[in-house]
Design an enzyme around this catalytic site. Structure first.
Site, PDB file in Angstrom:
ATOM      1  N   ASP A   1       0.801  -1.229   0.000  1.00  0.00           N
ATOM      2  CA  ASP A   1       0.000   0.000   0.000  1.00  0.00           C
ATOM      3  C   ASP A   1       0.827   1.269   0.000  1.00  0.00           C
ATOM      4  O   ASP A   1       0.410   2.291  -0.519  1.00  0.00           O
ATOM      5  CB  ASP A   1      -0.961   0.012   1.198  1.00  0.00           C
TER       6      ASP A   1
ATOM      7  N   ASP B   1       5.696   0.311   3.172  1.00  0.00           N
ATOM      8  CA  ASP B   1       5.919  -0.900   3.951  1.00  0.00           C
ATOM      9  C   ASP B   1       5.728  -2.128   3.064  1.00  0.00           C
ATOM     10  O   ASP B   1       5.610  -2.019   1.845  1.00  0.00           O
ATOM     11  CB  ASP B   1       4.983  -0.932   5.162  1.00  0.00           C
TER      12      ASP B   1
ATOM     13  N   TYR C   1      -5.611   1.125   9.134  1.00  0.00           N
ATOM     14  CA  TYR C   1      -6.790   1.551   8.366  1.00  0.00           C
ATOM     15  C   TYR C   1      -8.031   1.217   9.191  1.00  0.00           C
ATOM     16  O   TYR C   1      -8.501   0.081   9.174  1.00  0.00           O
ATOM     17  CB  TYR C   1      -6.833   0.858   6.998  1.00  0.00           C
TER      18      TYR C   1
ATOM     19  N   GLU D   1       6.043   9.822   2.731  1.00  0.00           N
ATOM     20  CA  GLU D   1       5.651   8.478   2.297  1.00  0.00           C
ATOM     21  C   GLU D   1       4.620   8.542   1.179  1.00  0.00           C
ATOM     22  O   GLU D   1       3.606   9.228   1.303  1.00  0.00           O
ATOM     23  CB  GLU D   1       5.079   7.673   3.465  1.00  0.00           C
TER      24      GLU D   1
END
Length: 515
Positions: free
Chosen positions: A89, A92, A237, A475
């Site tokens: 995603d 990571d 999430y 990120e």
């Protein structure tokens, strides 16, 4: 662009970004106004290329991001299922199906709405590949009518290590939803993603399109029949908006993909769920559903007026100068929602604003009334364009927030694969702690340039610290990039590949060349 069009563009973008309306007293007359052309086709190609750097699984021979290698080839083995593929995603090495499905939904929506523009940039084939890489995994993860694997990898253990995906040895823990342990948000988002993707592939591969639709229908039935909020991927999430937005979003896409009246009736029977919103995100899909259904309203389905009103409310919450504006802007003119990865909200808002302006133009609707203030489709598009151009370099930092675009961009991503030399260069395994000591804390630029990655972006004062440890700002994520694909694709074909780029700094308007 002829002079009259250029002058109109300067005036329009000036008052949209400054918050003034036509006729208001203009600011200092000696502000410099200069054009800045951006190559939107180049930006689109890079934004799509990014997804090849996020791939998990066995990479194809056509892989263009060559610093990545095969990874996570045993995913699913604890349950004797094959869960190889899909996308990591962000920076990571975990696969989260909820944001992955949202990514596929956004990429598919971009392909549906802007096929001509994307084709003109010779990127439609690559975009379809990006969509299919995610859609295939969702289909694979849907192992039975009432089973959907929702996550691969232990997020907490993964975040304790800094490893290349190719070296990854953290637990590949499996998470799933079932009829006994439901997660409506992720099942409904998966249904939306596959129905949207089915539209993209309908004229290209009808058998594949039909397969996607079959899974989409099954997932929607699963999501609706076994209702329960999904918290399985917390704290990464978590669902804050509930699952009603995803159910409306999925039903709208299924109606668009199939034309089956039952899905339209579903949205009408549950229109009371619709809420006005000022953001569109992996968690909150209300605006997306409202825009889709407003498009149908403007095409003659007057019973959908509630959704049209709520879509208009989103415009009013966003547009500078609106009497009901809810979203703040930085001194440089960037809409600002929150400090953590703010550009994900900027790109998604810009994407839907550009789609809605296109819808209003196509149906000859004059625009949106926000109290006594009226916004035309052109004004909506102009404001969204300023957001895209801010990301590409027209900002106080004079830098692009997309890696590889322009002369100045982030060099220290919070991204494991980008920050550690590839297997071709550094053959030895990089362990969990070595990754942190040798690579994470290094001040050197990323050895692998993750071209096309759009990072989280600047803070509320337009400041940006190019630091690998600052994950809130450095990120990239798949859904951020997907929304940017939908935003920049809408601008391809503009005169000069863009109008004048406006910057609003410390109460003055300044138009500057791209960095």
């Amino acid at each position: 662009m002829v002079y009259r069009e250029m002058a109109w563009c300067v005036l329009l973008l000036f008052w949209v970004v400054s918050g003034l309306r036509p006729g208001a007293r203009v600011l200092e007359a000696d502000n410099k106004l200069r054009s800045a052309a951006y190559d939107y086709k180049d930006g689109l190609s890079k934004a799509i290329l990014f997804f090849e750097g996020q791939r998990s699984g066995k990479l194809p021979v056509s892989q263009r991001v060559t610093w990545r290698g095969d990874s996570a080839l045993s995913d699913g083995s604890p349950d004797n299922v094959r869960l190889v593929g899909g996308y990591y995603d962000a920076g990571d090495n975990v696969k989260f199906v909820w944001p992955m499905a949202f990514t596929v939904s956004l990429l598919s929506w971009a392909a549906v709405e802007h096929m001509r523009e994307i084709s003109s940039a010779n990127q439609l084939g690559y975009l379809r590949q990006a969509i299919r890489w995610g859609a295939d995994f969702i289909v694979t993860a849907h192992t039975s009518p009432t089973t959907l694997y929702t996550q691969v990898g232990d997020g907490n253990r993964d975040h304790q290590c800094w490893e290349r995906p190719e070296d990854m040895d953290t637990p590949r823990t499996l998470y799933k939803i079932t009829s006994g342990s439901p997660g409506t948000e992720v099942a409904a988002e998966a249904a939306a993603a596959l129905s949207a993707a089915a539209i993209v592939f309908k004229g290209v591969n009808s058998n594949y399109s039909a397969r996607l639709l079959s899974h989409s229908k099954s997932l929607f039935e699963f999501a609706d029949r076994y209702r329960g909020s999904y918290q399985g991927s917390c704290p990464f999430y978590c669902s804050y908006s509930g699952y009603q937005d995803e159910l409306l979003w999925a039903a709208a896409w299924l109606y668009k993909a199939t034309g089956e009246v039952s899905y339209l009736k579903y949205t009408l029977n549950n229109q009371g769920w619709s809420q006005t919103a000022s953001e569109f995100s992996w968690d909150n899909k209300f605006v997306g559903a409202q825009i889709l259904l407003a498009q149908m309203y403007h095409s003659g389905k007057s019973s959908l007026e509630r959704f049209k009103r709520d879509a208009d409310s989103f415009v009013c919450a966003l547009m500078p100068g609106s009497s009901s504006v809810q979203v703040q802007r930085t001194p440089g003119g960037l809409i600002y929602y929150r400090d953590s990865s703010n550009l994900q909200y900027v790109t998604s808002a810009s994407m839907v604003l550009l789609i809605y302006s296109k819808i209003l133009n196509a149906t000859k609707i004059g625009g949106v009334n926000c109290g006594s203030v009226h916004f035309s489709p052109s004004e909506m598009k102009a404001f969204a364009t300023t957001q895209v151009n801010y990301i590409l370099g027209n900002n106080p930092q004079r830098m692009s927030y997309m890696v590889g675009f322009g002369n100045k961009y982030p060099l220290h991503l919070h991204h494991r694969a980008a920050s550690i030399s590839s297997l071709e260069v550094h053959h030895a395994k990089v362990g969990c702690n070595e990754g942190y000591s040798t690579w994470f804390y290094s001040g050197d630029p990323d050895p692998n340039r993750h071209v096309g990655a759009v990072v989280g972006g600047p803070d509320s004062s337009d400041g940006f610290r190019d630091s690998r440890s600052d994950y809130s700002h450095s990120e990239p994520t798949t859904y951020l990039n997907a929304a940017f694909v939908g935003s920049i694709a809408a601008l391809i074909g503009e005169a000069g590949d863009g109008c004048l780029q406006v910057q609003h700094v410390n109460g003055t308007i300044d138009m500057n060349d791209a960095a």
